[in-house]
Design a protein around this motif. Structure first.
Motif, short mmCIF file in Angstrom:
data_model
loop_
_atom_site.label_atom_id
_atom_site.label_comp_id
_atom_site.label_asym_id
_atom_site.label_seq_id
_atom_site.Cartn_x
_atom_site.Cartn_y
_atom_site.Cartn_z
N TYR A 77 5.20 3.03 1.49
CA TYR A 77 5.54 1.79 0.78
C TYR A 77 5.94 0.69 1.77
O TYR A 77 5.57 -0.48 1.60
CB TYR A 77 6.66 2.06 -0.21
N GLN A 78 6.67 1.06 2.83
CA GLN A 78 7.04 0.07 3.83
C GLN A 78 5.81 -0.51 4.53
O GLN A 78 5.76 -1.72 4.80
CB GLN A 78 7.99 0.65 4.86
N LEU A 79 4.84 0.33 4.81
CA LEU A 79 3.61 -0.18 5.41
C LEU A 79 2.93 -1.19 4.48
O LEU A 79 2.44 -2.23 4.93
CB LEU A 79 2.66 0.98 5.72
N ALA A 80 2.94 -0.90 3.18
CA ALA A 80 2.37 -1.86 2.23
C ALA A 80 3.18 -3.15 2.20
O ALA A 80 2.62 -4.26 2.18
CB ALA A 80 2.31 -1.24 0.84
N LEU A 81 4.51 -3.03 2.22
CA LEU A 81 5.37 -4.21 2.17
C LEU A 81 5.15 -5.13 3.37
O LEU A 81 5.32 -6.35 3.27
CB LEU A 81 6.83 -3.80 2.11
N SER A 82 4.76 -4.56 4.50
CA SER A 82 4.55 -5.38 5.69
C SER A 82 3.36 -6.31 5.53
O SER A 82 3.19 -7.26 6.30
CB SER A 82 4.36 -4.49 6.92
N LYS A 83 2.51 -6.05 4.53
CA LYS A 83 1.35 -6.90 4.25
C LYS A 83 1.49 -7.61 2.89
O LYS A 83 0.51 -8.15 2.37
CB LYS A 83 0.07 -6.05 4.23
N ALA A 84 2.71 -7.61 2.34
CA ALA A 84 2.92 -8.14 0.99
C ALA A 84 3.90 -9.31 0.99
O ALA A 84 4.48 -9.66 2.03
CB ALA A 84 3.44 -7.03 0.09
N ASP A 85 4.08 -9.91 -0.19
CA ASP A 85 5.06 -10.97 -0.36
C ASP A 85 5.82 -10.73 -1.67
O ASP A 85 5.60 -9.74 -2.36
CB ASP A 85 4.39 -12.35 -0.35
N ARG A 86 6.73 -11.65 -2.01
CA ARG A 86 7.57 -11.47 -3.19
C ARG A 86 6.76 -11.40 -4.48
O ARG A 86 7.09 -10.60 -5.37
CB ARG A 86 8.60 -12.60 -3.27
#
Length: 430
Positions: free
Chosen positions: A213-222
């Motif tokens: 999930y952290q890897l996904a968050l590194s490419k995501a926004d709010r």
């Protein structure tokens, strides 16, 4: 979590005894024992929260002569799996720690198993002590979706994830401590080349899915987080962020950064392996911080996940009062004590993240750094909750599917399709 989650400690020691305890009677029937407050939580006694709650118990008993707290420590998984059954009986405790989010506290509130705390939150000022980001997980609407509606829980600490690293091992192998994401991956490659598995992992519980999930968050926004967690739009598990996460995670297993054998490892075992100096890096939550302070016998430090504005985190697990609790007023008093400056300051100095402490009272250097990093996250609206929160039962899906990804029995595309199917089945229709 954690939180597992966290969760967040999630890997608390399960003491002997059954969940089905001596009945205290229904609150409306007057059959409860008014001289006993029955309390369940799953924080280990050497964690910051465990130390704070133990002190709160002493404070409570001093302020309530003749009333005893009957504390029973439960495991996170134990409460997670059996709470609906127990809370729907006369065996419910008076107050209980429970995981926050739509799939957990939200589900219990929707099922009518929790007491509405809205009036108490206003009367006792709990609503004024919690920031907007932390308050999100306290409130649930009629569909059990967090962020609005009535108060069903009160978090009195906050939590977030970070990279823990063993400075002594980095020094021993001559590897540079990471400040950027590229440096982090370079360090993992260097350890792997030296025959050291760099990342401590627990594939049988929450840790593996939180790496992903952290890897996904590194490419995501709010807006991505709001779609996934709060249903403010459609979530596509084959988008760029999820695809990058699944492919990168699978690649890390192939490269030896994560051991394939850790599919059966529990979170507690992963944390202990780091404490014992067997793994140089662990990505996990602040719920470990106090324990690491007391048990890790080497020089260590932390950093926020590099190259990402978002990380896993939220207000801490909730104090909830079961609908069938026999001593609700005593439960409210106990919550109030855990929100007091005395207990909040103790929590902060033990390595926790208080929600209502006196900043000048936090004297421990590592604790100050922990709270400073949390404030950095809060200022940039960086708390992105946890991957298992959105739908009921999603935690178990994430565990089993991520295990398949680790062993190679599932490819990234199939993994993401399995998550999409489970998510769509449980999420509200849009």
């Amino acid at each position: 979590m954690l939180t597992a989650r966290r969760r967040w400690a999630v890997a608390a020691v399960i003491l002997s005894g059954s969940l089905l305890l001596a009945s205290c009677g229904d609150s409306d029937s007057g059959g409860s024992d008014s001289k006993t407050l029955r309390l369940w939580h799953y924080e280990s006694p050497d964690s910051a929260m465990g130390a704070a709650w133990n002190e709160a118990i002493k404070e409570f008993e001093a302020k309530h002569p003749g009333v005893k707290v009957k504390f029973e420590e439960k495991g996170f998984e134990q409460i997670q799996k059996t709470a609906p059954m127990v809370l729907n009986s006369s065996d419910a405790p008076d107050i209980m720690e429970y995981n926050k989010g739509n799939a957990t506290a939200g589900q219990l509130s929707k099922q009518g198993l929790l007491t509405d705390l809205t009036a108490e939150a206003s009367k006792r000022g709990w609503d004024k002590k919690l920031s907007a980001g932390v308050r999100t997980t306290s409130m649930y609407d009629s569909d059990g979706v967090m962020g609005s509606g009535k108060w069903y829980g009160v978090p009195n600490y906050a939590e977030y994830t970070m990279v823990y690293y063993n400075k002594d091992l980095f020094k021993k192998y001559g590897i540079t401590e990471p400040k950027t994401f590229d440096q982090l991956t370079a360090a993992m490659a260097a350890f792997a080349e030296k025959g050291v598995t760099p990342l401590a992992n627990g594939g049988a519980e929450y840790i593996a899915q939180q790496y992903l999930y952290q890897l996904a968050l590194s490419k995501a926004d709010r807006s991505w987080v709001d779609k996934y967690e709060l249903y403010k739009g459609k979530t596509d598990f084959h988008d760029a962020a999820w695809t990058y996460a699944a492919q990168t995670f699978a690649d890390w297993v192939k490269k030896g950064y994560i051991s394939e054998k850790s599919t059966s490892t529990k979170a507690e075992d992963a944390g202990v392996s780091w404490i014992q100096g067997k793994a140089p890096i662990l990505f996990s939550g602040s719920w470990w911080y106090g324990r690491f302070q007391s048990e890790a016998k080497f020089d260590w430090d932390t950093t926020l996940w590099p190259g990402s504005n978002l990380t896993l985190g939220s207000g801490g697990n909730l104090w909830v009062v079961p609908k069938n609790a026999g001593n609700k007023d005593l439960a409210y008093d106990f919550i109030d004590i855990t929100m007091s400056k005395k207990i909040q300051n103790l929590l902060g100095n033990k390595g926790g993240i208080p929600v209502s402490a006196d900043a000048s009272a936090i004297t421990d250097p590592k604790s100050k750094q922990l709270i400073t990093d949390f404030n950095t996250l809060s200022r940039r609206d960086g708390l992105a909750f946890y991957p298992d929160w959105p739908v009921n039962g999603f935690y178990d899906v994430l565990v089993s599917e991520t295990q398949k990804l680790m062993t190679g029995n599932e490819k990234p595309d199939g993994y993401l399709s399995a998550l999409q199917q489970a998510y769509d089945k449980g999420a509200p229709k849009q």
